[in-house]
Design a protein around this motif. Structure first.
Motif, PDB file in Angstrom:
ATOM      1  N   LEU A   1     -56.392 -86.517   8.281  1.00  0.00           N
ATOM      2  CA  LEU A   1     -57.570 -85.747   7.907  1.00  0.00           C
ATOM      3  C   LEU A   1     -57.491 -84.301   8.391  1.00  0.00           C
ATOM      4  CD1 LEU A   1     -60.441 -88.342   8.503  1.00  0.00           C
ATOM      5  CD2 LEU A   1     -59.075 -87.941   6.456  1.00  0.00           C
ATOM      6  N   ASN A   2     -56.318 -83.896   8.875  1.00  0.00           N
ATOM      7  CA  ASN A   2     -56.131 -82.512   9.290  1.00  0.00           C
ATOM      8  C   ASN A   2     -56.222 -81.574   8.092  1.00  0.00           C
ATOM      9  OD1 ASN A   2     -55.796 -83.000  12.006  1.00  0.00           O
ATOM     10  ND2 ASN A   2     -53.562 -83.119  11.908  1.00  0.00           N
ATOM     11  N   VAL A   3     -56.783 -80.402   8.319  1.00  0.00           N
ATOM     12  CA  VAL A   3     -56.764 -79.306   7.354  1.00  0.00           C
ATOM     13  C   VAL A   3     -55.922 -78.199   7.989  1.00  0.00           C
ATOM     14  CG1 VAL A   3     -58.116 -77.601   6.081  1.00  0.00           C
ATOM     15  CG2 VAL A   3     -59.025 -79.909   6.434  1.00  0.00           C
ATOM     16  N   LYS A   4     -54.767 -77.928   7.413  1.00  0.00           N
ATOM     17  CA  LYS A   4     -53.844 -76.985   8.043  1.00  0.00           C
ATOM     18  C   LYS A   4     -54.361 -75.557   7.918  1.00  0.00           C
ATOM     19  CE  LYS A   4     -50.924 -75.925   4.026  1.00  0.00           C
ATOM     20  NZ  LYS A   4     -49.547 -75.861   3.496  1.00  0.00           N
ATOM     21  N   ALA A   5     -53.852 -74.699   8.798  1.00  0.00           N
ATOM     22  CA  ALA A   5     -54.172 -73.269   8.707  1.00  0.00           C
ATOM     23  C   ALA A   5     -53.564 -72.692   7.435  1.00  0.00           C
ATOM     24  CB  ALA A   5     -53.633 -72.540   9.929  1.00  0.00           C
ATOM     25  N   TYR A   6     -54.249 -71.707   6.860  1.00  0.00           N
ATOM     26  CA  TYR A   6     -53.711 -71.082   5.648  1.00  0.00           C
ATOM     27  C   TYR A   6     -54.195 -69.649   5.532  1.00  0.00           C
ATOM     28  CZ  TYR A   6     -58.308 -72.301   3.644  1.00  0.00           C
ATOM     29  OH  TYR A   6     -59.656 -72.440   3.400  1.00  0.00           O
TER      30      TYR A   6
ATOM     31  N   ALA B   1     -57.315 -60.277   2.120  1.00  0.00           N
ATOM     32  CA  ALA B   1     -56.622 -61.394   2.760  1.00  0.00           C
ATOM     33  C   ALA B   1     -57.630 -62.213   3.554  1.00  0.00           C
ATOM     34  CB  ALA B   1     -55.502 -60.895   3.662  1.00  0.00           C
ATOM     35  N   THR B   2     -57.489 -63.517   3.486  1.00  0.00           N
ATOM     36  CA  THR B   2     -58.352 -64.445   4.213  1.00  0.00           C
ATOM     37  C   THR B   2     -57.489 -65.427   4.969  1.00  0.00           C
ATOM     38  OG1 THR B   2     -60.014 -64.311   2.451  1.00  0.00           O
ATOM     39  CG2 THR B   2     -60.210 -66.136   3.997  1.00  0.00           C
ATOM     40  N   HIS B   3     -57.779 -65.606   6.255  1.00  0.00           N
ATOM     41  CA  HIS B   3     -57.034 -66.576   7.056  1.00  0.00           C
ATOM     42  C   HIS B   3     -58.004 -67.524   7.734  1.00  0.00           C
ATOM     43  CE1 HIS B   3     -54.034 -68.337   9.745  1.00  0.00           C
ATOM     44  NE2 HIS B   3     -54.931 -68.212  10.714  1.00  0.00           N
ATOM     45  N   GLN B   4     -57.700 -68.833   7.665  1.00  0.00           N
ATOM     46  CA  GLN B   4     -58.474 -69.837   8.387  1.00  0.00           C
ATOM     47  C   GLN B   4     -57.534 -70.684   9.219  1.00  0.00           C
ATOM     48  OE1 GLN B   4     -61.917 -71.808   6.965  1.00  0.00           O
ATOM     49  NE2 GLN B   4     -61.883 -70.790   4.984  1.00  0.00           N
TER      50      GLN B   4
ATOM     51  N   TRP C   1     -55.656 -76.976   1.368  1.00  0.00           N
ATOM     52  CA  TRP C   1     -56.779 -77.828   1.023  1.00  0.00           C
ATOM     53  C   TRP C   1     -57.935 -77.521   1.965  1.00  0.00           C
ATOM     54  CZ3 TRP C   1     -52.069 -79.318   2.842  1.00  0.00           C
ATOM     55  CH2 TRP C   1     -52.008 -79.883   4.123  1.00  0.00           C
ATOM     56  N   THR C   2     -59.157 -77.813   1.516  1.00  0.00           N
ATOM     57  CA  THR C   2     -60.357 -77.486   2.289  1.00  0.00           C
ATOM     58  C   THR C   2     -60.932 -78.680   3.017  1.00  0.00           C
ATOM     59  OG1 THR C   2     -61.813 -77.884   0.391  1.00  0.00           O
ATOM     60  CG2 THR C   2     -60.940 -75.644   0.668  1.00  0.00           C
ATOM     61  N   ALA C   3     -60.543 -79.899   2.617  1.00  0.00           N
ATOM     62  CA  ALA C   3     -61.114 -81.090   3.259  1.00  0.00           C
ATOM     63  C   ALA C   3     -60.254 -82.297   2.923  1.00  0.00           C
ATOM     64  CB  ALA C   3     -62.549 -81.320   2.796  1.00  0.00           C
TER      65      ALA C   3
ATOM     66  N   ASN D   1     -64.597 -79.391  10.189  1.00  0.00           N
ATOM     67  CA  ASN D   1     -64.726 -78.232   9.294  1.00  0.00           C
ATOM     68  C   ASN D   1     -65.036 -76.949  10.056  1.00  0.00           C
ATOM     69  OD1 ASN D   1     -64.539 -80.046   6.981  1.00  0.00           O
ATOM     70  ND2 ASN D   1     -66.645 -80.607   7.458  1.00  0.00           N
ATOM     71  N   THR D   2     -64.452 -76.806  11.250  1.00  0.00           N
ATOM     72  CA  THR D   2     -64.726 -75.644  12.091  1.00  0.00           C
ATOM     73  C   THR D   2     -63.412 -75.041  12.589  1.00  0.00           C
ATOM     74  OG1 THR D   2     -66.811 -76.647  12.808  1.00  0.00           O
ATOM     75  CG2 THR D   2     -65.988 -74.807  14.109  1.00  0.00           C
ATOM     76  N   PRO D   3     -62.794 -74.167  11.803  1.00  0.00           N
ATOM     77  CA  PRO D   3     -61.573 -73.498  12.279  1.00  0.00           C
ATOM     78  C   PRO D   3     -61.871 -72.610  13.478  1.00  0.00           C
ATOM     79  CG  PRO D   3     -62.335 -72.534  10.216  1.00  0.00           C
ATOM     80  CD  PRO D   3     -63.171 -73.751  10.455  1.00  0.00           C
ATOM     81  N   LYS D   4     -60.971 -72.642  14.467  1.00  0.00           N
ATOM     82  CA  LYS D   4     -61.204 -71.857  15.679  1.00  0.00           C
ATOM     83  C   LYS D   4     -61.108 -70.366  15.388  1.00  0.00           C
ATOM     84  CE  LYS D   4     -60.337 -73.582  19.594  1.00  0.00           C
ATOM     85  NZ  LYS D   4     -59.747 -74.202  20.815  1.00  0.00           N
ATOM     86  N   TRP D   5     -60.148 -69.964  14.563  1.00  0.00           N
ATOM     87  CA  TRP D   5     -59.956 -68.547  14.231  1.00  0.00           C
ATOM     88  C   TRP D   5     -60.142 -68.346  12.739  1.00  0.00           C
ATOM     89  CZ3 TRP D   5     -59.503 -64.911  17.931  1.00  0.00           C
ATOM     90  CH2 TRP D   5     -59.051 -65.297  19.196  1.00  0.00           C
ATOM     91  N   GLN D   6     -60.826 -67.276  12.374  1.00  0.00           N
ATOM     92  CA  GLN D   6     -60.937 -66.849  10.979  1.00  0.00           C
ATOM     93  C   GLN D   6     -60.820 -65.329  10.915  1.00  0.00           C
ATOM     94  OE1 GLN D   6     -64.693 -69.467  10.147  1.00  0.00           O
ATOM     95  NE2 GLN D   6     -63.903 -68.867   8.153  1.00  0.00           N
ATOM     96  N   PHE D   7     -60.132 -64.847   9.872  1.00  0.00           N
ATOM     97  CA  PHE D   7     -59.977 -63.412   9.661  1.00  0.00           C
ATOM     98  C   PHE D   7     -60.191 -63.092   8.190  1.00  0.00           C
ATOM     99  CE2 PHE D   7     -57.249 -64.480  13.280  1.00  0.00           C
ATOM    100  CZ  PHE D   7     -57.725 -63.603  14.246  1.00  0.00           C
TER     101      PHE D   7
END
Length: 789
Positions: free
Chosen positions: A724-729, A708-711, A760-762, A680-686
């Motif tokens: 169990l991957n959570v894709k970037a969105y 706009a929100t990017h994870q 999805w978040t998890a 649950n730790t995305p490397k980049w967030q904007f």
């Protein structure tokens, strides 16, 4: 499952409360008289708002506090569509949210988060309402009601806010009673027949007493839809309320009483089936419909769950807080802060994502909490400010879950021994913890441009645990585990155990004797912080600090056949190194702040697995010996011209498990987890937001805006399984409307996730299935706000 009688019993109270809240809101529309605008602790003249925060337990300009903080006013939160704690991802880079499969939220700051499946699982991001603790993340449902502001403090906050703030702390500051009459109403209607109506009324009751009452009712139709039966799930039904009283009996004494509560009857979100992953592969073909069950289509609304079951929660939270400030002199203030809270949970969750009874969990629990803090703060001399205090907290968590797995591969686990089907079990988890602490902090002004600061906190926590996995009450598990344990004991030259009673514990000790597991965990620690700041020019601050914080250890809540599964995870610690800056241009049109940080992370707590000689890898709370987090943040506010504002922020978080840490992945395969990033730790967030308003005439003005929100991508558990991957969105929100020049009313239209992004978040690996928790599809609506004059 909830019986018809239980549903009838809870129905009238819910209807009555909803009617009372709606009636209160209706009364607001009839109120007349002189009104005063809501007090907001900001100054917006000339551009960049100067928000006043209490990050160091005293009022300061956010841009003068030497730590990374994201702060937003209540109006900014409403404009950005922040209605729950999870929505703070829209404004705070480095903050992320994930769903746990038992309904308790997972909050993470800069990679420091904690995923637990127990009611009493403590977050690493501590939450506060007007400085009073909200001890457990699941109690945070209605905290966003009628806020003056929110303060998101990043990095360990153990010195002033105590343990369990290794990731940071979020302080929600409620709007306070006004000096003259004020009232307002906010109403929104949107997709899925969603109503959100809130209102407040505020003003003086006497020359020394002021009051503010705020209420909210949220209701919507279901947004999830079964792709096999057409049944629906996901309705919202929430009522929130807060009463704030302010009493100033003398010029030296200020008393504030805050009573807030929430009733959540919303449906528990169902998981979306993405893979069939049997825990006992050889038994799976004997479960009708399991291996051939259709996977979910890639649609946000698609899910599956048992038809006819009631997934409506019956969760209630009530908290009362009293804060007394006594000004002894111009250089000394005494503060007493007392808080009591009570949370009650009753909810059924379909965990497996199918219409089979593969894994359903019905949880009932209660949390009772009490906290007390005494502190004094003042100026020792013209250059030294200090804060000294003591605190005490008592938390009592009692939880019992009924687990139904009649159509799972594990239900056949004992049939080869001539025993019946294993159709279900119950979990009991009782934890009573007491925490005492003493703390002190001080800052020393070396010169007009340089200041040094430091602080420490000694904490002792004592946690008593009792629990077990037990027969669900019908004798089904007792009929399996009683004979099974007795089949093993003669081989160890041990006599037979007595029969297990209906509802009795089946968890066995090392001698294969079932019974209640009783244990305790007593720990002490010292959190600390040292640092300095430099102001090279007006409106510019450069700082550097080192801090250490702790998260208390604890016991898990899980299905345990072996008593060793209840061994606690010990406390974790983080040493954080951070340097940063905050600067505003002379004309106050641009503000920029940034930070770089490195965390040395010891004994990170995770829900891992241990090898049971009979059943293979089983869940247990464990500690990861060593890991690290390195990263950076940057936030920008720009007001280029009158009516136009732009904000943007970004974070980079590089987390890693260090060394050769060997444990089982979610598939039960022994794996070297060293080198993996945290869950649950995305490397980049904007994050970004823009708003532009312009006058139409002397009476009206129009506005348009959006965010706009990017994870970046992440994974929900250590082991990095692809399922169990959570894709970037990236999510985009839009808004537009008109309002009066005097700010009395505002009418707007809004759209959220207007690109209809499927995300999805998890995700979670269960007994025989893997599911993910999707975010909502595109939604649209309109909102009206009115402030009475």
């Amino acid at each position: 499952m909830l019986s018809t009688t239980e549903n009838q019993a809870r129905g009238p109270s819910t209807v009555g409360l909803r009617r009372a809240i709606l009636a209160s809101v209706s009364v607001l529309t009839l109120l007349t008289g002189a009104a005063q605008a809501q007090q907001v602790a900001t100054s917006t003249e000339g551009g960049v708002p100067e928000i006043i925060v209490t990050a160091q337990k005293r009022e300061e300009n956010v841009n003068a506090v030497p730590m990374s903080i994201t702060a937003a006013t209540g109006d900014q939160l409403r404009r950005a569509g922040v209605t729950e704690v999870r929505d703070l991802v829209k404004i705070a880079p480095g903050f992320s949210f994930a769903d746990s499969y038992v309904g308790s939220p997972i909050y993470t700051l800069r990679g420091i988060g904690f995923s637990d499946i127990s009611l009493g699982g403590r977050s690493t991001v501590s939450l506060y309402a007007d400085q009073a603790p909200i001890p457990f993340a699941i109690e945070s449902r209605g905290v966003n009601l009628d806020l003056e502001r929110v303060e998101i403090l990043k990095g360990p906050q153990g010195t002033l806010f105590g343990q369990n703030a290794t990731g940071g702390a979020i302080n929600f500051i409620a709007a306070k009673p006004t000096k003259s009459f004020a009232a307002g109403i906010d109403a929104s209607y949107g997709s899925f027949n969603a109503f959100d109506v809130s209102g407040f009324v505020s003003g003086p009751l006497s020359d020394t007493v002021g009051a503010r009452l705020a209420v909210q009712s949220i209701k919507s139709d279901p947004w999830q839809r079964s792709y096999t039966t057409g049944a629906k799930n996901g309705a919202d039904e929430v009522q929130n309320g807060r009463l704030t009283l302010a009493w100033d009996p003398t010029s030296r004494v200020k008393v504030q009483l805050n009573i807030n509560g929430s009733v959540d009857m919303s449906d528990v979100q169902a998981g979306q089936l993405i893979a069939i992953t049997p825990s006992v592969p050889a038994a799976a073909p004997f479960i009708p419909g399991l291996l051939t069950y259709p996977l979910s289509p890639a649609n946000a609304r698609a899910a599956d769950f048992n038809p006819g079951d009631d997934y409506g929660k019956s969760n209630r939270f009530l908290q009362a807080t009293a804060k007394i400030d006594y000004t002894v002199s111009d250089s000394l203030i005494l503060t007493a802060l007392t808080s009591v809270s009570h949370f009650k949970q009753d909810q059924l969750q379909d965990i497996d994502g199918t219409a089979l009874s593969n894994l359903n969990r019905h949880t009932r629990g209660k949390i009772k909490s009490f906290s007390q803090e005494f502190r004094m703060a003042g100026d020792m001399n013209a250059k030294t400010h200090y804060t000294v205090g003591v605190s005490y907290a008592d938390d009592d968590v009692r939880e019992k879950s009924q687990n139904i797995l009649a159509q799972s591969s594990q239900s056949l686990l004992f049939t080869g021994f001539g025993l019946p089907l294993f159709t279900g079990f119950a979990d009991t988890n009782n934890q009573k913890s007491q925490t005492t602490a003493v703390f002190a902090s001080a800052d020393y002004t070396v010169s007009d441009t340089v200041k040094l600061y430091g602080g420490a906190r000694y904490t002792r926590s004592d946690n008593k645990f009792s629990g077990c996995t037990s027969d669900p009450g019908d004798g089904s598990s007792a009929a399996i585990f009683g004979p099974f344990w007795n089949s093993i004991r003669p081989g160890l030259s041990l006599p037979f155990n007595p029969p297990i009673a209906n509802g009795g514990c089946v968890t066995a000790n090392a001698a294969f004797a079932p019974g209640l597991v009783v244990d305790s965990l007593n720990e002490t620690n010292v959190s600390w912080r040292i640092g300095g700041e430099w102001k090279p020019r007006e409106r510019t601050l450069v700082y550097a600090n080192i801090s250490k914080g702790y998260k208390a250890g604890g016991f898990p809540s899980l299905g345990a056949t072996a008593a060793s599964q209840y061994l606690p995870a010990t406390q974790e610690s983080v040493i954080a190194y951070e340097t940063g800056f905050k600067t505003t241009t002379a004309d106050r049109k641009i503000h920029l702040d940034g930070a770089v940080f490195y965390y040395d992370y010891q004994d990170k707590q995770i829900l891992g697995r241990v090898l049971d000689p009979l059943f293979g890898p089983l869940l247990q709370m464990i500690n990861v010996p060593k890991s690290k987090v390195a990263g950076a943040e940057l936030q920008l506010s720009w007001f280029p011209t009158e009516g136009l504002s732009l904000t943007a922020g970004g974070s980079y978080v590089d987390s890693e498990v260090l060394g050769g840490f060997i444990n089982y992945n979610p598939d039960g395969v022994l794996t070297n987890l060293g080198g993996e990033a945290f869950p649950n730790t995305p490397k980049w967030q904007f994050v970004s937001d823009v708003n532009y308003s312009w006058p139409i005439n002397d009476q009206f003005k129009a506005f348009v805006g959006g965010g706009a929100t990017h994870q970046d991508k992440t994974n929900s558990q250590l082991g990095e399984l692809p399922t169990l991957n959570v894709k970037a969105y990236t999510l985009i929100d839009l808004r537009a409307g008109i309002e009066s020049q005097d700010g009395v009313w505002r009418l707007s239209a809004w759209g959220r996730n207007v690109g209809d992004t499927y995300y999805w978040t998890a995700a979670n690996r269960n007994l025989d299935t893997t599911v993910r928790f999707t975010g909502r599809p595109a939604t649209y609506g309109a909102a009206l706000s009115y402030r009475f004059h």
